[in-house]
Scaffold this motif. Structure first.
Motif, mmCIF file in Angstrom:
data_model
loop_
_atom_site.group_PDB
_atom_site.id
_atom_site.type_symbol
_atom_site.label_atom_id
_atom_site.label_comp_id
_atom_site.label_asym_id
_atom_site.label_seq_id
_atom_site.Cartn_x
_atom_site.Cartn_y
_atom_site.Cartn_z
ATOM 1 N N LEU A 31 0.696 -0.563 -0.101
ATOM 2 C CA LEU A 31 -0.150 -0.128 0.220
ATOM 3 C C LEU A 31 0.831 1.040 -0.105
ATOM 4 O O LEU A 31 0.394 1.745 -0.667
ATOM 5 C CB LEU A 31 -1.008 -0.171 0.891
ATOM 6 C CG LEU A 31 -1.639 1.381 1.532
ATOM 7 C CD1 LEU A 31 -2.724 1.204 0.146
ATOM 8 C CD2 LEU A 31 -2.423 1.118 2.958
ATOM 9 N N VAL A 32 1.768 1.656 1.031
ATOM 10 C CA VAL A 32 2.347 2.094 1.021
ATOM 11 C C VAL A 32 3.504 2.169 0.199
ATOM 12 O O VAL A 32 3.978 3.586 -0.989
ATOM 13 C CB VAL A 32 4.254 2.484 1.969
ATOM 14 C CG1 VAL A 32 4.784 3.453 1.746
ATOM 15 C CG2 VAL A 32 3.282 2.115 3.689
ATOM 16 N N LEU A 33 4.028 1.269 -0.533
ATOM 17 C CA LEU A 33 5.065 1.366 -2.575
ATOM 18 C C LEU A 33 4.137 1.960 -3.424
ATOM 19 O O LEU A 33 5.000 2.842 -4.846
ATOM 20 C CB LEU A 33 5.837 0.083 -2.272
ATOM 21 C CG LEU A 33 6.602 0.301 -1.192
ATOM 22 C CD1 LEU A 33 7.187 -1.092 -1.126
ATOM 23 C CD2 LEU A 33 7.893 0.557 -1.467
ATOM 24 N N SER A 34 3.211 1.945 -3.446
ATOM 25 C CA SER A 34 2.297 1.678 -4.523
ATOM 26 C C SER A 34 2.025 3.398 -4.667
ATOM 27 O O SER A 34 1.215 3.953 -5.812
ATOM 28 C CB SER A 34 0.736 1.522 -4.461
ATOM 29 O OG SER A 34 -0.364 1.771 -3.032
ATOM 30 N N PHE A 35 1.436 4.148 -3.269
ATOM 31 C CA PHE A 35 1.702 5.581 -3.986
ATOM 32 C C PHE A 35 3.205 6.735 -3.779
ATOM 33 O O PHE A 35 3.577 8.162 -3.598
ATOM 34 C CB PHE A 35 1.668 5.857 -2.619
ATOM 35 C CG PHE A 35 -0.160 6.146 -2.594
ATOM 36 C CD1 PHE A 35 -1.008 6.642 -3.317
ATOM 37 C CD2 PHE A 35 -0.812 5.044 -2.002
ATOM 38 C CE1 PHE A 35 -2.621 6.359 -2.956
ATOM 39 C CE2 PHE A 35 -1.914 5.013 -1.299
ATOM 40 C CZ PHE A 35 -2.539 5.268 -1.895
ATOM 41 N N LEU A 42 11.008 -0.596 -6.619
ATOM 42 C CA LEU A 42 9.700 -1.987 -6.069
ATOM 43 C C LEU A 42 10.232 -1.645 -4.343
ATOM 44 O O LEU A 42 9.316 -3.147 -3.500
ATOM 45 C CB LEU A 42 10.255 -2.884 -6.269
ATOM 46 C CG LEU A 42 9.147 -3.207 -8.064
ATOM 47 C CD1 LEU A 42 10.830 -5.204 -8.991
ATOM 48 C CD2 LEU A 42 8.123 -2.989 -8.151
ATOM 49 N N VAL A 43 11.162 -1.528 -3.841
ATOM 50 C CA VAL A 43 11.817 -1.590 -2.191
ATOM 51 C C VAL A 43 11.965 0.162 -1.622
ATOM 52 O O VAL A 43 12.378 0.975 -2.483
ATOM 53 C CB VAL A 43 12.787 -2.511 -2.123
ATOM 54 C CG1 VAL A 43 12.497 -3.643 -3.297
ATOM 55 C CG2 VAL A 43 14.330 -1.459 -3.306
ATOM 56 N N PHE A 44 11.897 -0.093 -0.369
ATOM 57 C CA PHE A 44 12.309 0.952 0.644
ATOM 58 C C PHE A 44 13.678 1.659 0.281
ATOM 59 O O PHE A 44 14.047 0.593 -0.064
ATOM 60 C CB PHE A 44 12.046 0.444 1.551
ATOM 61 C CG PHE A 44 10.469 0.667 1.990
ATOM 62 C CD1 PHE A 44 9.376 1.744 1.621
ATOM 63 C CD2 PHE A 44 10.123 -0.825 2.159
ATOM 64 C CE1 PHE A 44 8.404 1.580 2.538
ATOM 65 C CE2 PHE A 44 8.037 -0.746 2.839
ATOM 66 C CZ PHE A 44 7.185 0.380 2.784
ATOM 67 N N VAL A 254 7.601 -7.690 -14.136
ATOM 68 C CA VAL A 254 7.659 -6.072 -13.020
ATOM 69 C C VAL A 254 9.078 -5.198 -12.517
ATOM 70 O O VAL A 254 9.361 -5.689 -12.395
ATOM 71 C CB VAL A 254 6.353 -5.964 -12.697
ATOM 72 C CG1 VAL A 254 5.812 -4.236 -11.795
ATOM 73 C CG2 VAL A 254 5.296 -6.137 -13.773
ATOM 74 N N THR A 255 8.957 -4.227 -13.273
ATOM 75 C CA THR A 255 9.958 -3.536 -12.013
ATOM 76 C C THR A 255 9.888 -2.003 -12.490
ATOM 77 O O THR A 255 10.802 -1.575 -11.372
ATOM 78 C CB THR A 255 11.575 -3.599 -13.791
ATOM 79 O OG1 THR A 255 11.289 -2.682 -14.536
ATOM 80 C CG2 THR A 255 12.260 -4.738 -13.620
ATOM 81 N N ASP A 256 8.885 -1.492 -11.784
ATOM 82 C CA ASP A 256 8.009 -0.636 -11.288
ATOM 83 C C ASP A 256 7.229 -0.303 -10.706
ATOM 84 O O ASP A 256 6.174 -2.181 -10.623
ATOM 85 C CB ASP A 256 8.148 0.546 -12.335
ATOM 86 C CG ASP A 256 6.566 0.207 -13.693
ATOM 87 O OD1 ASP A 256 5.803 -0.381 -13.011
ATOM 88 O OD2 ASP A 256 6.939 0.593 -14.844
ATOM 89 N N TYR A 260 2.228 -2.602 -7.847
ATOM 90 C CA TYR A 260 1.823 -2.698 -6.290
ATOM 91 C C TYR A 260 0.679 -1.895 -6.320
ATOM 92 O O TYR A 260 -0.443 -1.686 -5.375
ATOM 93 C CB TYR A 260 2.699 -1.551 -5.775
ATOM 94 C CG TYR A 260 3.892 -2.204 -5.490
ATOM 95 C CD1 TYR A 260 3.249 -4.280 -5.327
ATOM 96 C CD2 TYR A 260 5.139 -1.374 -4.803
ATOM 97 C CE1 TYR A 260 4.990 -4.499 -5.046
ATOM 98 C CE2 TYR A 260 6.407 -2.299 -4.842
ATOM 99 C CZ TYR A 260 6.229 -3.687 -4.564
ATOM 100 O OH TYR A 260 7.831 -4.487 -4.423
ATOM 101 N N ALA A 261 0.455 -0.978 -7.131
ATOM 102 C CA ALA A 261 -0.856 0.378 -7.915
ATOM 103 C C ALA A 261 -2.210 -1.485 -7.908
ATOM 104 O O ALA A 261 -3.228 -0.325 -7.353
ATOM 105 C CB ALA A 261 -0.660 1.053 -8.706
#
Length: 291
Positions: A31-35, A42-44, A254-256, A260-261
């Motif tokens: 959820l957080v990474l989709s924004f 793809l990671v923090f 997927v590389t982006d 997640y969105a």
């Protein structure tokens, strides 16, 4: 004076918090990474905050082609939901009366819950391949032109896919309705019949309003289980992917954060459905109590 909590309380509370993090941590991370912003990965850590990936997902043309798969999954989930509710209610009514072979029929109906999902999918796919061979053989013998030239396979979302999903949703619906009717007081129906109501009027005005909240639960089960199902869909959809299959296919390329969105959007849809169901049930409760 209030007694101090024992040390075991804090240990168990800490373990419970760890369990919640383990359970919901992946979903919260997605959820957080989709924004993230347009340069996000793809990671923090996150790179910016925006709705860029949702806008790209909605516009289409990205790495995840959502439109056709989403519409297909939504339509299939609706059909599964309606059939699950209808068959579950009819089966629940039928099992209120004892009949020969009821126990065996019940075990057969819920047996698919204990069979691995991929085995069910493979078995249904095999059945439809045999059906394809039979259709082609009949078409060749009877000289049916469209079978000889245009028929490819009976595998599809609303044939083999529908059957595969019903093997997953129907047992849950049946178990819920069996439990409901097992606690159902027939005195209300007897009173309606004493007042001159026909069987249909008794069901419509007495039985159905009393079991309506449980039907909403069965409907939610049917829709969400079909909407999220992957294993039983993997071998039976033919050339048309559902949304979970599209997601699974794209995870290797997927590389982006667009995927997640998509995950956030589909999860949000399921949560919204649950909120609507709980709202409807809460609105029905006062009416049922007055009745």
């Amino acid at each position: 004076m209030s007694a101090r909590r024992p040390r075991s309380f804090y240990v168990l509370a800490f373990l419970f918090v760890l369990f919640l993090l383990f359970l919901y941590g992946p979903m919260i991370s997605i959820l957080v990474l989709s924004f993230q912003g347009p340069e996000g990965g793809l990671v923090f850590p996150m790179v910016g905050v925006s709705t860029h990936w949702f806008e790209r997902l909605w516009a289409g043309g990205g790495q995840v082609e959502i439109g056709a798969a989403l519409r297909r999954s939504f339509a299939l989930a609706l059909v599964v939901m309606v059939l699950t509710v209808t068959i579950s209610v009819l089966a629940g009514l039928a099992f209120r009366r004892r009949f020969r072979g009821a126990t065996v029929l019940l075990y057969v109906a819920i047996a698919s819950l204990i069979v691995p999902s991929i085995v069910v999918s493979l078995g249904i796919a095999l059945e439809f391949r045999l059906l394809d061979d039979a259709i082609k053989a009949v078409g060749a013998v009877a000289g049916i032109e469209w079978v000889q030239t245009g028929f490819v396979s009976a595998l599809g979302p609303f044939t083999s896919g529908l059957g595969a999903h019903l093997t997953w949703t129907l047992p849950f619906g049946l178990l819920i309705m069996f439990a409901v009717f097992n606690r159902f007081d027939p005195a209300y129906e007897e009173a309606a019949r004493d007042l001159g109501a026909t069987p249909w009027q008794t069901f419509r005005h007495v039985t159905l309003p009393m079991i309506a909240p449980f039907l909403i639960g069965v409907a939610v089960f049917g829709f969400t289980l079909s909407w999220d199902e992957l294993a039983r869909s993997s071998q039976v959809m033919g050339a048309q992917n559902t949304l979970p299959m599209q997601l699974a296919a794209k995870t290797t390329t997927v590389t982006d954060p667009e995927i997640y969105a998509l995950g956030t959007a589909t999860t949000g849809g399921s949560v919204l459905l649950l909120l609507v169901a709980f709202t409807l049930i809460s609105l029905m409760q006062p009416r049922r109590k007055r009745g």
